[in-house]
Design an enzyme around this catalytic site. Structure first.
Site, PDB file in Angstrom:
ATOM      1  N   SER A  52       0.829  -1.112  -0.051  1.00 38.01           N
ATOM      2  CA  SER A  52      -0.030  -0.055  -0.034  1.00 38.01           C
ATOM      3  C   SER A  52       1.052   1.349  -0.091  1.00 38.01           C
ATOM      4  O   SER A  52       1.633   1.280  -0.985  1.00 38.01           O
ATOM      5  CB  SER A  52      -1.053   0.006   1.282  1.00 38.01           C
ATOM      6  N   THR A  53       0.967   1.864   1.277  1.00 37.04           N
ATOM      7  CA  THR A  53       1.639   3.299   1.292  1.00 37.04           C
ATOM      8  C   THR A  53       3.051   2.988   0.820  1.00 37.04           C
ATOM      9  O   THR A  53       3.653   2.125   1.356  1.00 37.04           O
ATOM     10  CB  THR A  53       1.553   3.845   2.572  1.00 37.04           C
ATOM     11  N   HIS A  85      -2.690  -1.055  -3.208  1.00 36.63           N
ATOM     12  CA  HIS A  85      -3.813  -0.322  -2.932  1.00 36.63           C
ATOM     13  C   HIS A  85      -3.705   0.891  -3.859  1.00 36.63           C
ATOM     14  O   HIS A  85      -2.807   1.831  -3.762  1.00 36.63           O
ATOM     15  CB  HIS A  85      -4.089   0.076  -1.470  1.00 36.63           C
ATOM     16  N   MET A  91       0.026   0.825   5.176  1.00 32.68           N
ATOM     17  CA  MET A  91      -0.951   1.074   6.321  1.00 32.68           C
ATOM     18  C   MET A  91      -1.660   0.104   6.563  1.00 32.68           C
ATOM     19  O   MET A  91      -2.190  -0.719   5.665  1.00 32.68           O
ATOM     20  CB  MET A  91      -1.635   2.552   6.129  1.00 32.68           C
ATOM     21  N   ASP A 126      -3.942  -5.216   5.916  1.00 34.74           N
ATOM     22  CA  ASP A 126      -4.513  -5.818   4.831  1.00 34.74           C
ATOM     23  C   ASP A 126      -2.939  -6.779   4.579  1.00 34.74           C
ATOM     24  O   ASP A 126      -2.238  -6.294   4.365  1.00 34.74           O
ATOM     25  CB  ASP A 126      -4.606  -5.354   3.545  1.00 34.74           C
TER      26      ASP A 126
END
Length: 369
Positions: free
Chosen positions: A187-188, A214, A308, A311
């Site tokens: 993600s991030t 993401h 973050m 997940d």
């Protein structure tokens, strides 16, 4: 101590809106505003914020150019705001290459299902990236393909990432386990992390690779095309019915879920829109990992990278139960040590690996280097 934020946008309305949202959190303090990229460069040097929110399109000096100058002179975590258009996606990816750590859609209704979720997400992202010590950030050693038969480079390497010196992976022996698939969730910080890894993989990589990042739907086609131009392996946005092929990386489309269906040599991808309110992320690492555990049992090497939240933890648990191997990115090289930490703390990962070591370890572990 509150995270100090510099808000950069040429729209007074948007500056006010962002500051009002952020200041609802007692752990965030707005210390200044900038009305264009040049102003942002000067205010960053003067105010030394912990994090900057930055518009992409601005007069005098655009956001991408401002990111480059800030990262060269006063490295600071930067969160970009951009439009969900093809041009906005390309510009945002350029900003990430230049050194920005993350991005959000400029329309807050596109961020989350409701206004409260959007507010919480913005506040959380600012705090997470703003608390990172920029002294650890240097220009990364993103390997670019130069060998015969490699693809031409379509984009210059301007990326920045939290980096650690690579270890001597030649001293680390492969486990000897046989795999049929590699799956990577992030993600991030993921776009730069994926570029760092994938650009170092050889063209003869022996397995299909699933990528779950993401990212909004408008961004994944541009991101897949960019990676495909940089890598020796093929990278494409996943489509319904894709038959999994070795040496091809399939990026889950934004706003949809990606599943593996079938057995043996008939495994294909199912890509679909998911309206379930129980699933926060679309695409979701957990959803893809769960389908992989069912389709491949334990013949999988899964890697959870920077991001973050948690997940990937539940999906990694299913993979682990099936006998798969799980790796997690280490804290030092993660932009946000959320997703890999969740996997590591649950006892699911066999190793925590620095970002610069992942590609070499994947190559050695899968027997192609």
């Amino acid at each position: 101590m509150a995270v100090k934020v510099l808000v950069v946008d040429d729209s007074s309305f948007f500056r006010r809106r962002v500051s009002e949202i952020l200041e609802q959190d007692k752990d965030i303090e707005i210390i200044g505003f900038a009305v264009n990229g040049r102003d942002a460069v000067e205010k960053t040097a003067q105010l030394r914020p912990d994090v900057i929110t930055m518009d992409v399109e601005m007069p005098v000096l655009d956001g991408i150019s401002a990111v480059k100058e800030i990262m060269a002179a006063t490295p600071t975590p930067i969160l970009m705001f951009s439009s969900l258009t093809r041009a906005g996606a390309t510009a945002t990816l350029d900003a990430l290459d230049a050194g920005a750590l993350d991005f959000l859609p400029k329309k807050f209704e596109d961020i989350a299902r409701n206004n409260e979720d959007a507010i919480t997400l913005l506040q959380t992202k600012v705090k997470d990236i703003g608390r990172r010590r920029m002294s650890r950030f240097t220009r990364p050693s993103v390997a670019q393909p130069t060998s015969a038969g490699s693809k031409s480079i379509s984009q210059p390497d301007r990326s920045f990432s939290r980096q650690t010196a690579p270890t001597n992976t030649n001293t680390i022996k492969a486990s000897g386990k046989q795999y049929q698939l590699v799956a990577i969730g992030t993600s991030t910080g993921g776009p730069v992390a994926l570029q760092t890894i994938l650009t170092q993989l050889p063209a003869n990589f022996p397995h299909p690779i699933l990528l779950i990042q993401h990212m909004p739907a408008a961004f994944t086609p541009a991101f897949a095309a960019r990676l495909n131009g940089l890598c020796r392996i093929k990278v494409k946005e996943a489509q319904q019915g894709d038959r999994l092929q070795p040496g091809v990386a399939y990026l889950a489309p934004g706003g949809q879920q990606m599943l593996v269906e079938g057995r043996g040599g008939n495994r294909t991808l199912r890509v679909f829109e998911d309206d379930s309110p129980r699933i926060t992320y679309k695409p979701s690492v957990d959803v893809t990992f769960a389908s992989v555990a069912k389709a491949y049992n334990g013949d999988v090497l899964a890697v959870v990278l920077t991001g973050m939240g948690a997940d990937g933890r539940d999906g990694a648990r299913l993979l682990k139960q099936a006998g798969a191997t799980i790796w997690a990115q280490d804290e030092k090289s993660s932009v946000v040590y959320g997703m890999p930490q969740a996997v590591a703390n649950a006892g699911l990962s066999s190793e925590s690996i620095g970002l610069n070591d992942v590609a070499a370890r994947l190559t050695r572990e899968t027997g192609c280097g």
